[in-house]
Design a protein around this motif. Structure first.
Motif, mmCIF file in Angstrom:
data_model
loop_
_atom_site.group_PDB
_atom_site.id
_atom_site.type_symbol
_atom_site.label_atom_id
_atom_site.label_comp_id
_atom_site.label_asym_id
_atom_site.label_seq_id
_atom_site.Cartn_x
_atom_site.Cartn_y
_atom_site.Cartn_z
ATOM 1 N N UNK A 321 0.787 -1.221 0.000
ATOM 2 C CA UNK A 321 0.000 0.000 0.000
ATOM 3 C C UNK A 321 0.817 1.268 0.000
ATOM 4 N N UNK A 322 2.123 1.157 -0.221
ATOM 5 C CA UNK A 322 3.000 2.338 -0.300
ATOM 6 C C UNK A 322 2.869 3.224 0.933
ATOM 7 N N UNK A 369 -1.658 -9.689 5.492
ATOM 8 C CA UNK A 369 -2.802 -10.480 5.031
ATOM 9 C C UNK A 369 -2.800 -10.747 3.529
ATOM 10 N N UNK A 370 -2.318 -9.821 2.708
ATOM 11 C CA UNK A 370 -2.205 -10.015 1.261
ATOM 12 C C UNK A 370 -3.540 -10.395 0.623
ATOM 13 N N UNK A 371 -4.632 -9.767 1.036
ATOM 14 C CA UNK A 371 -5.942 -10.134 0.508
ATOM 15 C C UNK A 371 -6.056 -9.878 -0.991
ATOM 16 N N UNK A 372 -5.438 -8.804 -1.477
ATOM 17 C CA UNK A 372 -5.475 -8.517 -2.912
ATOM 18 C C UNK A 372 -4.836 -9.660 -3.688
ATOM 19 N N UNK A 399 -14.458 -9.189 -7.193
ATOM 20 C CA UNK A 399 -13.755 -7.973 -7.597
ATOM 21 C C UNK A 399 -14.004 -6.842 -6.608
ATOM 22 N N UNK A 400 -15.220 -6.758 -6.095
ATOM 23 C CA UNK A 400 -15.537 -5.745 -5.088
ATOM 24 C C UNK A 400 -14.732 -5.987 -3.814
ATOM 25 N N UNK A 405 -10.207 -4.538 -0.286
ATOM 26 C CA UNK A 405 -8.952 -4.927 0.344
ATOM 27 C C UNK A 405 -7.836 -3.954 -0.024
ATOM 28 N N UNK A 406 -7.810 -3.545 -1.286
ATOM 29 C CA UNK A 406 -6.833 -2.542 -1.713
ATOM 30 C C UNK A 406 -7.018 -1.243 -0.944
ATOM 31 N N UNK A 407 -8.267 -0.815 -0.828
ATOM 32 C CA UNK A 407 -8.553 0.456 -0.163
ATOM 33 C C UNK A 407 -8.130 0.445 1.298
ATOM 34 N N UNK A 408 -8.283 -0.681 1.978
ATOM 35 C CA UNK A 408 -7.949 -0.764 3.401
ATOM 36 C C UNK A 408 -6.463 -0.532 3.664
#
Length: 427
Positions: A321-322, A369-372, A399-400, A405-408
């Motif tokens: 997530x930088x 967690x690496x959910x993406x 996809x949602x 997950x990305x947003x978190x």
């Protein structure tokens, strides 16, 4: 009030600029004798870019980095799974900036010298220890500090009302404060990094993340506006390969350790993506750096009395997530706000730690967690031969879930950030 900042990295220099803007006297102490623009690329998220803009560095950032437009998640074949807008394209009032880490550090250093004077950064001095009694609770006097001159070995006695350890992953200040809570945690992933000039892909401002951390992954993004103006891309790339089980002990983590092409290239021998020839990218890199993906467990507290930690010294995290450099910038800004708002320095540091630990502890945990990657791996399993339409491979719900997950791990609430009052303190 006087503040001593140990470490002239991104967090330490941003702290100096923030304290100066708030009218608080400070000085930076740095172990190396000369600061140079070392390293590779880094992403600064919109919430951190906002703070640098508030410090008057917006134009310098725009000249030095690339305003990232999108992040494209793909399989190891290069098939696009999900594309998410970044920065202003995502609705923020500020961009995400992809930039050379060393150039960002030099940009901050020039601002510190210009605003605070040439003596504001004292190089060639390493932190060795605190003076006896410096960490006792309830202390009201200056914090005594022992420094060591690297050139002569001479011990220097110094001090300040507040001491901030911003000295990175291998923080000597943290080791003194928390000798039993300083163990590196290795994900089992080895990262190779480099910078290569090549042809641009997509719109010339997109970050690509292909593959997963369950096998191998490549991250690539442009970082140089001058190359962009020539119709080229100066790409920062990160190759991440799982080389050991998670939790394998390690004691080595040197940002500047040289890596070898023959160690990384075999993992990507057939990674010729439609828009990026990975073997060619690796082979054309002048210098490759090798580094284990490590973090440390969150601390129960950062500091003691009038001493605290900041950035990687306080909360080293996986580069998911930088967040690393961005969170250091946020630490610096909120620390200055707290010190300016509270009459008691110890109370100010307690306020700072309460606010910032609540944010960073969760990010450290989420990086595990690496959910993406789980969703990308699912797409690879369902369509091993590739695909042209992700909707035929993953459900809308999957996809949602991936986007959430990305947003978190990579975003703040857009409306909340845009509406939040500035942390700038006028004096």
């Amino acid at each position: 009030m006087t503040v001593m900042i140990i470490g002239a990295g991104i967090g330490g220099l941003t702290t100096a600029l923030s304290l100066h803007a708030a009218g608080i006297d400070c000085a930076v102490v740095e172990a190396v004798s000369e600061l140079k623009p070392l390293g590779v690329g880094i992403n600064v998220q919109p919430h951190a870019v906002r703070e640098l803009v508030d410090l008057g560095l917006g134009e310098a950032l725009a000249r030095t980095g690339i305003a990232t437009s999108a992040l494209c998640y793909a399989t190891r074949r290069g098939d696009v799974v999900l594309t998410v807008p970044r920065g202003r394209a995502a609705g923020y009032h500020w961009p995400q900036v992809s930039i050379h880490r060393g150039h960002l550090q030099m940009l901050l250093l020039e601002a510190v010298i210009d605003r605070l004077g040439p003596d504001a950064v004292r190089t060639g001095l390493s932190f060795e220890d605190f003076a006896p009694g410096a960490l006792e609770p309830g202390g009201t006097g200056p914090v005594g500090v022992r420094l060591r001159e690297s050139a002569t070995g001479r011990l220097v006695q110094d001090g300040a009302d507040v001491v901030v350890g911003a000295d990175g992953l291998h923080s000597a200040v943290r080791a003194r404060l928390h000798p039993r809570d300083n163990e590196l945690r290795w994900s089992g992933i080895t990262m190779w990094r480099g910078i290569t000039e090549c042809d641009p892909f997509f719109d010339g401002a997109t970050m690509v993340v292909a593959g997963t951390q369950y096998g191998a992954k490549i991250v690539a993004y442009p970082i140089c506006p001058k190359a962009q103006a020539r119709g080229r891309a100066m790409l920062n790339w990160v190759a991440e390969v799982r080389t050991a089980p998670a939790g394998t002990p390690t004691t080595e983590a040197d940002w500047w350790r040289s890596g070898r092409l023959e160690d990384v290239q075999p993992h990507y021998a057939d990674w010729v993506l439609p828009y990026l020839n990975v073997p060619e990218l690796l082979a054309q890199t002048g210098r490759i750096l090798e580094y284990p993906m490590v973090d440390k467990a969150p601390l129960p507290r950062w500091g003691s009395s009038r001493v605290t930690l900041l950035g990687d010294a306080a909360h080293p995290m996986y580069p998911v997530g930088s967040n690393g450099g961005s969170q250091a910038i946020l630490d610096a800004r909120y620390l200055a706000l707290a010190l300016a708002a509270e009459a008691d320095p110890a109370a100010a540091l307690a306020r700072y730690e309460h606010e910032r630990r609540a944010q960073t502890d969760g990010l450290v945990a989420s990086g595990h967690r690496f959910e993406v990657d789980e969703i990308i791996q699912l797409a690879e399993q369902r369509a091993p031969g590739g695909f042209t339409d992700i909707a035929a491979v993953l459900t809308a719900q999957e996809l949602s879930h991936m986007a959430d997950a990305h947003q978190r791990v990579a975003d703040m609430d857009v409306q909340a950030l845009n509406a939040r009052a500035s942390w700038t303190v006028s004096h």
